[in-house]
Design a protein around this motif. Structure first.
Motif, PDB file in Angstrom:
ATOM      1  N   PHE A 184       0.853  -1.249  -0.122  1.00 17.01           N
ATOM      2  CA  PHE A 184       0.012   0.069  -0.008  1.00 17.01           C
ATOM      3  C   PHE A 184       0.818   1.282  -0.012  1.00 17.01           C
ATOM      4  O   PHE A 184       1.693   1.370   0.991  1.00 17.01           O
ATOM      5  CB  PHE A 184      -0.859  -0.122   1.096  1.00 17.01           C
ATOM      6  N   ILE A 185       0.746   1.963  -0.926  1.00 18.33           N
ATOM      7  CA  ILE A 185       1.712   3.383  -1.263  1.00 18.33           C
ATOM      8  C   ILE A 185       0.905   4.269  -0.544  1.00 18.33           C
ATOM      9  O   ILE A 185      -0.068   4.883  -1.200  1.00 18.33           O
ATOM     10  CB  ILE A 185       2.026   3.307  -2.709  1.00 18.33           C
ATOM     11  N   GLU A 186       1.584   4.544   0.617  1.00 20.50           N
ATOM     12  CA  GLU A 186       0.948   5.644   1.167  1.00 20.50           C
ATOM     13  C   GLU A 186       1.252   7.235   0.819  1.00 20.50           C
ATOM     14  O   GLU A 186       0.186   8.067   0.687  1.00 20.50           O
ATOM     15  CB  GLU A 186       1.670   6.025   2.714  1.00 20.50           C
ATOM     16  N   SER A 187       2.351   7.495   0.138  1.00 15.73           N
ATOM     17  CA  SER A 187       2.721   8.527  -0.601  1.00 15.73           C
ATOM     18  C   SER A 187       3.789   8.332  -1.754  1.00 15.73           C
ATOM     19  O   SER A 187       4.538   7.226  -1.589  1.00 15.73           O
ATOM     20  CB  SER A 187       3.168   9.525   0.420  1.00 15.73           C
ATOM     21  N   ALA A 188       3.573   8.957  -2.759  1.00 20.42           N
ATOM     22  CA  ALA A 188       4.654   8.528  -3.748  1.00 20.42           C
ATOM     23  C   ALA A 188       4.820   9.992  -4.553  1.00 20.42           C
ATOM     24  O   ALA A 188       3.908  10.629  -5.159  1.00 20.42           O
ATOM     25  CB  ALA A 188       3.845   7.700  -4.907  1.00 20.42           C
ATOM     26  N   THR A 189       6.161  10.452  -4.648  1.00 16.59           N
ATOM     27  CA  THR A 189       6.303  11.784  -4.973  1.00 16.59           C
ATOM     28  C   THR A 189       7.774  11.708  -5.945  1.00 16.59           C
ATOM     29  O   THR A 189       8.483  10.714  -5.951  1.00 16.59           O
ATOM     30  CB  THR A 189       6.702  12.717  -4.125  1.00 16.59           C
ATOM     31  N   ILE A 190       7.871  12.594  -6.924  1.00 10.60           N
ATOM     32  CA  ILE A 190       8.825  12.719  -7.772  1.00 10.60           C
ATOM     33  C   ILE A 190       9.145  14.118  -7.863  1.00 10.60           C
ATOM     34  O   ILE A 190       8.530  14.877  -8.264  1.00 10.60           O
ATOM     35  CB  ILE A 190       8.648  12.155  -9.456  1.00 10.60           C
ATOM     36  N   ASP A 191      10.480  14.570  -7.573  1.00 14.03           N
ATOM     37  CA  ASP A 191      10.819  15.710  -7.526  1.00 14.03           C
ATOM     38  C   ASP A 191       9.848  16.368  -6.615  1.00 14.03           C
ATOM     39  O   ASP A 191       9.374  17.531  -7.041  1.00 14.03           O
ATOM     40  CB  ASP A 191      10.900  16.347  -8.795  1.00 14.03           C
ATOM     41  N   ARG A 192       9.492  15.823  -5.323  1.00  9.91           N
ATOM     42  CA  ARG A 192       8.576  16.456  -4.506  1.00  9.91           C
ATOM     43  C   ARG A 192       7.174  16.815  -4.847  1.00  9.91           C
ATOM     44  O   ARG A 192       6.288  17.349  -4.148  1.00  9.91           O
ATOM     45  CB  ARG A 192       9.371  17.810  -4.034  1.00  9.91           C
ATOM     46  N   GLU A 193       6.885  16.274  -6.271  1.00 12.41           N
ATOM     47  CA  GLU A 193       5.546  16.209  -6.501  1.00 12.41           C
ATOM     48  C   GLU A 193       4.973  15.204  -6.606  1.00 12.41           C
ATOM     49  O   GLU A 193       5.428  14.183  -7.173  1.00 12.41           O
ATOM     50  CB  GLU A 193       5.391  16.848  -8.139  1.00 12.41           C
ATOM     51  N   THR A 194       3.626  14.963  -6.367  1.00  7.28           N
ATOM     52  CA  THR A 194       2.672  13.672  -6.398  1.00  7.28           C
ATOM     53  C   THR A 194       2.541  13.189  -7.679  1.00  7.28           C
ATOM     54  O   THR A 194       2.437  14.238  -8.492  1.00  7.28           O
ATOM     55  CB  THR A 194       1.313  14.044  -5.375  1.00  7.28           C
ATOM     56  N   TRP A 266       9.431  -9.591   0.569  1.00  7.06           N
ATOM     57  CA  TRP A 266       8.303 -10.069  -0.240  1.00  7.06           C
ATOM     58  C   TRP A 266       8.207 -11.413   0.773  1.00  7.06           C
ATOM     59  O   TRP A 266       9.008 -12.107   1.059  1.00  7.06           O
ATOM     60  CB  TRP A 266       8.381 -10.553  -1.454  1.00  7.06           C
ATOM     61  N   GLN A 267       6.853 -11.738   0.959  1.00  9.87           N
ATOM     62  CA  GLN A 267       6.344 -12.935   1.628  1.00  9.87           C
ATOM     63  C   GLN A 267       4.992 -13.258   1.058  1.00  9.87           C
ATOM     64  O   GLN A 267       4.278 -12.256   0.887  1.00  9.87           O
ATOM     65  CB  GLN A 267       6.398 -13.016   3.107  1.00  9.87           C
ATOM     66  N   ASP A 268       4.667 -14.499   0.934  1.00 10.06           N
ATOM     67  CA  ASP A 268       3.298 -14.726   0.360  1.00 10.06           C
ATOM     68  C   ASP A 268       2.043 -14.224   1.445  1.00 10.06           C
ATOM     69  O   ASP A 268       2.488 -14.385   2.674  1.00 10.06           O
ATOM     70  CB  ASP A 268       3.062 -16.185   0.318  1.00 10.06           C
ATOM     71  N   MET A 269       1.060 -13.359   1.004  1.00 11.36           N
ATOM     72  CA  MET A 269       0.105 -12.851   1.670  1.00 11.36           C
ATOM     73  C   MET A 269       0.424 -11.538   2.701  1.00 11.36           C
ATOM     74  O   MET A 269      -0.063 -11.069   3.495  1.00 11.36           O
ATOM     75  CB  MET A 269      -0.646 -13.995   2.666  1.00 11.36           C
ATOM     76  N   GLY A 270       1.882 -11.284   2.141  1.00  7.27           N
ATOM     77  CA  GLY A 270       2.471 -10.018   3.045  1.00  7.27           C
ATOM     78  C   GLY A 270       1.672  -8.592   2.677  1.00  7.27           C
ATOM     79  O   GLY A 270       1.119  -8.570   1.509  1.00  7.27           O
ATOM     80  N   ILE A 271       1.616  -7.879   3.803  1.00  8.75           N
ATOM     81  CA  ILE A 271       0.760  -6.645   3.584  1.00  8.75           C
ATOM     82  C   ILE A 271       1.995  -5.619   4.016  1.00  8.75           C
ATOM     83  O   ILE A 271       2.344  -5.677   5.376  1.00  8.75           O
ATOM     84  CB  ILE A 271      -0.383  -6.602   4.082  1.00  8.75           C
ATOM     85  N   SER A 272       2.312  -4.695   3.237  1.00  8.64           N
ATOM     86  CA  SER A 272       3.035  -3.718   3.741  1.00  8.64           C
ATOM     87  C   SER A 272       2.541  -2.322   3.474  1.00  8.64           C
ATOM     88  O   SER A 272       1.962  -2.024   2.291  1.00  8.64           O
ATOM     89  CB  SER A 272       4.707  -3.689   3.113  1.00  8.64           C
ATOM     90  N   VAL A 273       2.828  -1.128   4.150  1.00  7.09           N
ATOM     91  CA  VAL A 273       2.517  -0.006   3.995  1.00  7.09           C
ATOM     92  C   VAL A 273       3.890   0.821   3.671  1.00  7.09           C
ATOM     93  O   VAL A 273       4.777   0.953   4.717  1.00  7.09           O
ATOM     94  CB  VAL A 273       1.804   0.860   4.918  1.00  7.09           C
ATOM     95  N   ILE A 274       4.045   1.594   2.616  1.00  3.77           N
ATOM     96  CA  ILE A 274       5.347   2.226   2.170  1.00  3.77           C
ATOM     97  C   ILE A 274       5.280   3.512   1.874  1.00  3.77           C
ATOM     98  O   ILE A 274       4.167   3.824   1.201  1.00  3.77           O
ATOM     99  CB  ILE A 274       6.165   1.082   1.154  1.00  3.77           C
ATOM    100  N   SER A 275       6.296   4.177   1.631  1.00  5.62           N
ATOM    101  CA  SER A 275       6.286   5.577   0.901  1.00  5.62           C
ATOM    102  C   SER A 275       7.441   5.349  -0.262  1.00  5.62           C
ATOM    103  O   SER A 275       8.288   4.714  -0.174  1.00  5.62           O
ATOM    104  CB  SER A 275       6.501   6.547   1.718  1.00  5.62           C
ATOM    105  N   LEU A 276       7.063   6.252  -1.353  1.00  7.47           N
ATOM    106  CA  LEU A 276       8.073   6.098  -2.630  1.00  7.47           C
ATOM    107  C   LEU A 276       8.474   7.406  -2.883  1.00  7.47           C
ATOM    108  O   LEU A 276       7.585   8.430  -2.897  1.00  7.47           O
ATOM    109  CB  LEU A 276       7.466   5.463  -3.981  1.00  7.47           C
TER     110      LEU A 276
END
Length: 324
Positions: A184-194, A266-276
């Protein structure tokens, strides 16, 4: 998939005779020349199933009524802590909270084929927002409990609108596997722009595309497929692999590597919340507008580099003499 209206448990060979194999929670079977082999021997109304086929197949069950109960009453789901592969017993589509009712708070997440949702303090997030007849679901539970689905009552229930997932371009497509994780991508920005809604987040295992999703706002759920010995999934994730991410930026028509913050193992059935986060490198050395200029006593100087290198920055006065 899931089945409803089964009067009782049915022999797996009677229903799955046209498929290559099937998986359920803790059991599996494979069809070898018409003979069913494995620990999966019966199909039950309360279980969900992964069906493995080498070509498009239709499964038909005759002499059944589309109801969610049998001689024993309503279908009861006995849920244990962790992952439970269950059926959904209705033909009608329902919003998750309408169908689950009072056990909504006991549910941490729900997964289905290529889609997921996470139960947060602000409600459900992700692309999975409804239960659909005929589909199976992984219910990730916070504890042990039993429940029955709330039925759809005409005039009392909301008409559920399913989320339509945009198809990815062929170059970023992937095969659905019975083994999958979600980021689940909580936030994702490129050059500080969403990101824009035409940008695509792509999941890689090494240089192999294992998942992807068009950006659809905070907590976009990106699937990442695992290696499945029953399908052509060479290079897909194994437990412990590190998933990496890139974004196809529609505005620049370029692929940009992203830095991940959060758990990406990675793991099967894994759920992660990350930012990019990502940065677009310029093609050449650039010094941008200096402001204010002339300056007294300070100014701001922005510059960009196409590579890691030592930088020498010189300031000249109006007569062309170097002053700093």
């Amino acid at each position: 998939i899931s089945f409803y209206a089964l009067p009782e448990d049915v022999s797996v060979q009677n229903i799955f005779s046209s498929v290559d194999g099937a998986l359920s929670e803790g059991a599996a079977g494979i069809n070898i020349d018409g003979n069913w082999m494995g620990t999966l021997t019966e199909v039950s109304q309360h279980q969900g199933y992964w069906v493995l086929v080498s070509e498009s197949t239709t499964i038909e069950i005759s002499d059944t009524d589309p109801v969610s109960y049998d001689a024993d009453g309503e279908v009861v789901y006995n849920i244990h802590y962790g992952s439970n592969l269950i059926s959904y017993p209705f033909q009608s589509t329902q919003y998750l909270e309408d169908a689950l009712g009072e056990v909504t708070d006991n549910t941490y997440a729900l997964l289905t084929e290529g889609m997921a949702t996470l139960n947060t303090g602000d409600g459900w997030v992700g692309t999975l927002n409804t239960f659909e007849g005929g589909k199976g679901y992984w219910l990730i539970s916070n504890g042990d409990f039993s429940f029955t689905f709330n039925g759809f009552e005409e005039g009392l229930s909301r008409i559920a609108q399913q989320t339509v997932v945009r198809s990815l371009p062929d170059r970023y497509s992937f095969l659905q596997s019975s083994k999958q994780a979600f980021y689940f991508i909580e936030s994702a920005t490129i050059d500080r722009e969403t990101l824009d809604f035409d940008d695509i987040i792509i999941a890689y295992n090494g240089n192999v595309v294992v998942g992807g999703r068009y950006w659809n706002g905070t907590h976009t759920d990106v699937p990442a497929m695992g290696l499945n010995e029953y399908s052509n999934s060479n290079g897909y994730c194994r437990s412990g692999d590190q998933v990496s991410f890139a974004v196809w930026q529609a505005s620049s028509e370029s692929l940009i590597e992203m830095h991940s913050e959060g758990e990406i193992t990675w793991q099967d059935m894994g759920i992660s919340v990350i930012s990019l986060t990502g940065v677009v490198l310029p093609e050449s050395f650039i010094i941008k507008q200096v402001y204010p200029n002339p300056f007294n006593p300070t100014t701001t100087i922005n510059y960009s580099l196409p590579m890691d290198t030592e930088v020498s920055l010189s300031i000249y006065n109006m007569q062309g003499r170097e002053v700093s």
